[in-house]
Design a protein around this motif. Structure first.
Motif, PDB file in Angstrom:
ATOM      1  N   PHE A  80       0.911  -1.066   0.059  1.00  0.00           N
ATOM      2  CA  PHE A  80      -0.044   0.101  -0.011  1.00  0.00           C
ATOM      3  C   PHE A  80       0.854   1.519   0.002  1.00  0.00           C
ATOM      4  CE2 PHE A  80      -3.422  -2.459   2.088  1.00  0.00           C
ATOM      5  CZ  PHE A  80      -4.160  -2.765   1.151  1.00  0.00           C
ATOM      6  N   CYS A  81       2.173   1.058   0.702  1.00  0.00           N
ATOM      7  CA  CYS A  81       2.697   2.416   0.674  1.00  0.00           C
ATOM      8  C   CYS A  81       3.729   2.577  -0.511  1.00  0.00           C
ATOM      9  CB  CYS A  81       3.681   2.419   2.118  1.00  0.00           C
ATOM     10  SG  CYS A  81       2.571   2.659   3.637  1.00  0.00           S
ATOM     11  N   THR A  82       4.108   1.723  -1.158  1.00  0.00           N
ATOM     12  CA  THR A  82       5.144   1.626  -2.243  1.00  0.00           C
ATOM     13  C   THR A  82       4.249   1.451  -3.735  1.00  0.00           C
ATOM     14  OG1 THR A  82       5.393  -0.656  -2.282  1.00  0.00           O
ATOM     15  CG2 THR A  82       7.019   0.855  -1.001  1.00  0.00           C
ATOM     16  N   GLY A  83       3.325   0.641  -3.698  1.00  0.00           N
ATOM     17  CA  GLY A  83       2.607   0.388  -4.707  1.00  0.00           C
ATOM     18  C   GLY A  83       1.374   1.586  -5.078  1.00  0.00           C
ATOM     19  N   ASN A  84       0.722   1.897  -4.079  1.00  0.00           N
ATOM     20  CA  ASN A  84      -0.298   2.837  -4.034  1.00  0.00           C
ATOM     21  C   ASN A  84      -0.035   4.174  -3.731  1.00  0.00           C
ATOM     22  OD1 ASN A  84      -2.189   0.812  -4.897  1.00  0.00           O
ATOM     23  ND2 ASN A  84      -2.403   0.149  -2.993  1.00  0.00           N
ATOM     24  N   SER A  85       1.211   4.630  -3.355  1.00  0.00           N
ATOM     25  CA  SER A  85       1.790   5.730  -3.012  1.00  0.00           C
ATOM     26  C   SER A  85       0.788   6.464  -1.881  1.00  0.00           C
ATOM     27  CB  SER A  85       1.338   6.887  -4.282  1.00  0.00           C
ATOM     28  OG  SER A  85       2.339   6.620  -5.412  1.00  0.00           O
ATOM     29  N   LEU A  86       0.572   5.587  -0.998  1.00  0.00           N
ATOM     30  CA  LEU A  86      -0.104   5.944   0.270  1.00  0.00           C
ATOM     31  C   LEU A  86       1.177   6.382   1.295  1.00  0.00           C
ATOM     32  CD1 LEU A  86      -2.855   3.347   0.942  1.00  0.00           C
ATOM     33  CD2 LEU A  86      -3.009   5.545   0.035  1.00  0.00           C
ATOM     34  N   SER A  87       0.841   7.263   2.292  1.00  0.00           N
ATOM     35  CA  SER A  87       2.082   7.753   2.957  1.00  0.00           C
ATOM     36  C   SER A  87       2.110   6.909   4.418  1.00  0.00           C
ATOM     37  CB  SER A  87       1.806   9.191   3.374  1.00  0.00           C
ATOM     38  OG  SER A  87       0.601   9.561   4.103  1.00  0.00           O
ATOM     39  N   TRP A  88       1.328   6.134   4.876  1.00  0.00           N
ATOM     40  CA  TRP A  88       1.517   5.533   6.062  1.00  0.00           C
ATOM     41  C   TRP A  88       0.638   4.139   6.129  1.00  0.00           C
ATOM     42  CZ3 TRP A  88      -2.607   4.446   9.122  1.00  0.00           C
ATOM     43  CH2 TRP A  88      -3.844   5.213   8.942  1.00  0.00           C
ATOM     44  N   ALA A  89       0.945   3.299   6.907  1.00  0.00           N
ATOM     45  CA  ALA A  89       0.262   2.124   7.033  1.00  0.00           C
ATOM     46  C   ALA A  89       0.323   1.541   8.712  1.00  0.00           C
ATOM     47  CB  ALA A  89       0.804   1.216   6.373  1.00  0.00           C
ATOM     48  N   GLU A  90      -0.471   0.993   9.137  1.00  0.00           N
ATOM     49  CA  GLU A  90      -0.280   0.473  10.513  1.00  0.00           C
ATOM     50  C   GLU A  90      -0.872  -1.079  10.459  1.00  0.00           C
ATOM     51  OE1 GLU A  90      -0.236   4.200  13.704  1.00  0.00           O
ATOM     52  OE2 GLU A  90      -2.232   3.199  13.247  1.00  0.00           O
ATOM     53  N   ILE A  91      -0.178  -1.978  11.172  1.00  0.00           N
ATOM     54  CA  ILE A  91      -0.829  -3.260  11.499  1.00  0.00           C
ATOM     55  C   ILE A  91      -1.210  -3.224  12.883  1.00  0.00           C
ATOM     56  CG2 ILE A  91      -0.466  -5.661  11.248  1.00  0.00           C
ATOM     57  CD1 ILE A  91       1.650  -5.013   9.123  1.00  0.00           C
ATOM     58  N   ILE A  92      -2.379  -3.619  12.882  1.00  0.00           N
ATOM     59  CA  ILE A  92      -3.038  -3.909  14.621  1.00  0.00           C
ATOM     60  C   ILE A  92      -3.144  -5.360  14.807  1.00  0.00           C
ATOM     61  CG2 ILE A  92      -4.728  -3.202  16.319  1.00  0.00           C
ATOM     62  CD1 ILE A  92      -5.173  -0.656  14.380  1.00  0.00           C
ATOM     63  N   ILE A 122       4.387   1.887   9.266  1.00  0.00           N
ATOM     64  CA  ILE A 122       5.306   2.288   8.222  1.00  0.00           C
ATOM     65  C   ILE A 122       4.735   3.709   7.588  1.00  0.00           C
ATOM     66  CG2 ILE A 122       5.592   1.711   5.679  1.00  0.00           C
ATOM     67  CD1 ILE A 122       4.695  -1.201   6.375  1.00  0.00           C
ATOM     68  N   ASP A 123       5.914   4.329   7.363  1.00  0.00           N
ATOM     69  CA  ASP A 123       5.914   5.784   7.033  1.00  0.00           C
ATOM     70  C   ASP A 123       6.766   6.083   5.821  1.00  0.00           C
ATOM     71  OD1 ASP A 123       4.248   6.934   9.137  1.00  0.00           O
ATOM     72  OD2 ASP A 123       6.086   6.607  10.379  1.00  0.00           O
ATOM     73  N   THR A 124       6.237   6.940   4.896  1.00  0.00           N
ATOM     74  CA  THR A 124       7.097   7.185   3.832  1.00  0.00           C
ATOM     75  C   THR A 124       7.543   8.782   3.841  1.00  0.00           C
ATOM     76  OG1 THR A 124       5.153   7.682   2.133  1.00  0.00           O
ATOM     77  CG2 THR A 124       5.678   5.534   2.265  1.00  0.00           C
ATOM     78  N   HIS A 125       8.746   9.066   3.827  1.00  0.00           N
ATOM     79  CA  HIS A 125       9.240  10.412   3.929  1.00  0.00           C
ATOM     80  C   HIS A 125      10.147  10.393   2.674  1.00  0.00           C
ATOM     81  CE1 HIS A 125       7.251  10.748   7.739  1.00  0.00           C
ATOM     82  NE2 HIS A 125       8.088   9.771   8.231  1.00  0.00           N
TER      83      HIS A 125
END
Length: 76
Positions: free
Chosen positions: A40-52, A63-66
């Motif tokens: 999601f963060c690399t292929g869809n250009s989303l800036s963050w993700a969390e696994i709960i 996961i953060d993208t900066h």
């Protein structure tokens, strides 16, 4: 009835948590959740993700993208 599996992945464009509106997938397999979150963060250009982890009610991965760099933090 909807059965929620152990791991939930939330992801979005801007880190302003929006509750379940940021829901992407759920799975019982951690590695699958991690692969989806990274995708999601690399292929869809989303800036963050969390696994709960619903079994422990904790965020286990963030996961953060900066600046086009993906940062993965495993939370203890």
């Amino acid at each position: 009835m909807i059965y929620m599996k152990r791991y939930v992945v939330l992801a979005g464009d801007v880190y302003y948590p929006n509750g379940w509106a940021d829901y992407r997938i759920n799975t019982d397999i951690f590695e699958e959740a991690l692969a989806y979150a990274e995708g999601f963060c690399t292929g869809n250009s989303l800036s963050w993700a969390e696994i709960i982890d619903l079994a422990n009610m904790t965020i286990v991965v963030t996961i953060d993208t900066h600046n086009d760099k993906v940062e993965i933090r495993r939370n203890a």
